[in-house]
Design an enzyme around this catalytic site. Structure first.
Site, PDB file in Angstrom:
ATOM      1  CB  THR A   1       2.593 -11.389   8.523  1.00 21.24           C
ATOM      2  OG1 THR A   1       2.766 -11.726   7.251  1.00 21.24           O
ATOM      3  CG2 THR A   1       2.311  -9.828   8.600  1.00 21.24           C
TER       4      THR A   1
ATOM      5  NE  ARG B   1       1.596 -14.693  -1.910  1.00 19.22           N
ATOM      6  CZ  ARG B   1       1.471 -14.391  -0.676  1.00 19.22           C
ATOM      7  NH1 ARG B   1       2.359 -13.821  -0.200  1.00 19.22           N
ATOM      8  NH2 ARG B   1       0.347 -14.710  -0.104  1.00 19.22           N
ATOM      9  CB  VAL B   2       2.795  -9.207  -4.140  1.00 13.39           C
ATOM     10  CG1 VAL B   2       2.198  -7.867  -3.117  1.00 13.39           C
ATOM     11  CG2 VAL B   2       4.039  -8.587  -4.853  1.00 13.39           C
ATOM     12  N   GLY B   3       1.641 -10.589  -1.468  1.00 12.72           N
ATOM     13  CA  GLY B   3       0.487 -10.792  -0.539  1.00 12.72           C
ATOM     14  C   GLY B   3      -0.234  -9.793  -0.305  1.00 12.72           C
ATOM     15  CG  ASP B   4      -2.685 -10.126   3.397  1.00 13.29           C
ATOM     16  OD1 ASP B   4      -1.618 -10.740   3.144  1.00 13.29           O
ATOM     17  OD2 ASP B   4      -3.327  -9.858   4.238  1.00 13.29           O
TER      18      ASP B   4
ATOM     19  CB  THR C   1      -1.109 -12.148   9.950  1.00 10.85           C
ATOM     20  OG1 THR C   1      -0.110 -13.315   9.694  1.00 10.85           O
ATOM     21  CG2 THR C   1      -1.769 -12.489  11.233  1.00 10.85           C
ATOM     22  N   GLY C   2      -2.140 -13.823   7.601  1.00  8.12           N
ATOM     23  CA  GLY C   2      -2.830 -15.032   6.867  1.00  8.12           C
ATOM     24  C   GLY C   2      -2.477 -15.553   5.594  1.00  8.12           C
TER      25      GLY C   2
ATOM     26  N   GLY D   1      -2.640 -14.628   2.273  1.00  8.49           N
ATOM     27  CA  GLY D   1      -2.738 -13.226   1.741  1.00  8.49           C
ATOM     28  C   GLY D   1      -3.843 -13.265   0.505  1.00  8.49           C
TER      29      GLY D   1
HETATM   30  N1  ASP Z   1      -0.330 -12.382   5.006  1.00  3.31           N
HETATM   31  C1  ASP Z   1       0.973 -12.267   4.341  1.00  3.31           C
HETATM   32  C2  ASP Z   1       1.119 -12.767   3.147  1.00  3.31           C
HETATM   33  O1  ASP Z   1       0.116 -13.324   2.529  1.00  3.31           O
HETATM   34  C3  ASP Z   1       1.556 -13.827   5.160  1.00  3.31           C
HETATM   35  C4  ASP Z   1       1.428 -13.684   6.513  1.00  3.31           C
HETATM   36  O2  ASP Z   1       0.497 -13.188   7.115  1.00  3.31           O
HETATM   37  O3  ASP Z   1       2.019 -14.630   7.318  1.00  3.31           O
HETATM   38  O4  ASP Z   1       2.230 -12.613   2.277  1.00  3.31           O
END
Ligand code: ASP
Length: 350
Positions: free
Chosen positions: A214, A242-245, A265-266, A268
């Protein structure tokens, strides 16, 4: 003797004086390129140099926009476009693959001056998802568009469309194979038009046990306005659309001139549950916490409590620039008028 007394007096005065509040810089920008298990032990010198150079190039682009008097929104978009084009980062070209062997891209942008926002999820043909998010905000009555419809809107709005294979990189494909093997899931066929393994972009050893990446940017402009943006391919081997944050306003992305601008980032799923970005800004806005204290409260305590890993970058309209992450590393950098530029990767760096 007299000298010693004067020194002691000086020390007392220094201790009694309130910490000199840093003056608001004319402009400022903080960026990230993902957090995770990024450690010196599993990073070679060439790869590390490439990441630092990638961060520096993107930061310089944002700085150029802001120095010329461009808006925080312009700086966020321009900087993220550079990161989306850089195959090192998990956004745009270089995004991770879904279990079906596709690149599904998510992005969001928010304007702290007006609280307007735009976001997209699961786009597969638009070269710059961040520009699409901004176009959703500016040219549609909506905040969030997904999938095919979002790509169709992009095309209609004249945004550059690419063959989905444009996003392909060998390194991400190898990561997908590894993840699918570990999960005992079938390996999909290589995407149509993907370059042959021999020809495609490869990199040396990667610090990439971290499945995420990200990119994100927060900026403060000469007008005193702030903005935030985030763009990602999500997580390797994600399934079921799937959808993240990242594209969820308030989770991975948020901006309000009255509190702060945040990009996360992380993992999600955890960031969504805690509405991380909005919670940090709410602590600043309603509890009067410093931005660093608010960010640490959410990232180092609340997230850790539910076992969420990752980090955030953030800034306020009065020029507090911070990051906080609970992983061994986070690709990150900041610049502000009259302040030294910082480019860091590991936890033990500033
Ligand atoms: N936060 C992002 C997600 O969950 C992934 C990431 O930050 O690497 O889609």
């Amino acid at each position: 003797m007299i000298r010693r007394a004067l020194l002691a007096l000086g020390l007392l005065v220094a201790l009694a004086a309130p910490a000199a509040a840093q003056e608001r810089p004319k402009w400022a920008i903080v960026i990230h390129g993902g957090a995770g298990v990024i450690e010196r032990a599993n990073m070679d010198a060439k790869t590390e140099a490439a990441y630092r150079a990638g961060l520096a190039t993107a930061l310089a682009e944002g700085q150029r926009v802001l120095e010329r008097g461009g808006s925080a929104m312009d700086a966020v978009e321009a900087t993220i476009k550079v990161l989306e084009d850089d195959p090192l980062f998990n956004a745009g070209r270089g995004a991770v693959f879904t279990a079906e062997g596709r690149n599904e891209l998510d992005a969001a942008i928010m304007d702290g001056a007006t609280l307007r926002a735009g976001s997209v999820a699961g786009v597969t043909r638009t070269r710059h998802p961040i520009s699409l998010a901004r176009t959703v905000m500016e040219k549609s009555p909506h905040v969030m568009l997904i999938g095919d419809g979002a790509d169709q809107f992009a095309k209609q709005a004249g945004l550059e469309q690419v063959d989905p294979a444009y996003f392909f990189t060998e390194r991400r494909w190898e990561q997908l194979e590894k993840a699918l093997n570990a999960a005992r899931l079938p390996i999909p066929t290589r995407p149509i038009n993907a370059p042959s393994a021999a020809k495609s972009l490869t990199w040396g050893p990667q610090p990439d046990d971290h499945r995420f990446g990200t990119v994100g940017v927060v900026a403060l402009d000469a007008n005193g306005d702030i903005a935030a943006g985030t763009s990602t391919g999500g997580m390797t081997a994600k399934r079921w659309n799937r959808v993240g944050d990242a594209p969820i306003i308030g989770a991975g992305t948020y901006a309000d001139n009255r509190s702060c601008a945040v990009s996360a980032t992380g993992s999600g799923e955890y960031f969504i549950r805690l509405t991380v970005a909005r919670t940090i800004c709410a602590l600043v806005q309603y509890k009067g916490m410093s931005l660093q204290a608010a960010a640490d409260e959410v990232v180092q305590k609340q997230l850790v409590d539910i076992r969420g890993d990752g980090g955030i970058i953030a800034l306020t309209a009065d020029g507090q620039l911070v990051w906080s992450f609970n992983t061994p590393g986070m690709y990150r950098a900041q610049a502000a008028a009259g302040r030294p530029t910082v480019i860091s990767i590991y936890k033990d760096e500033p």
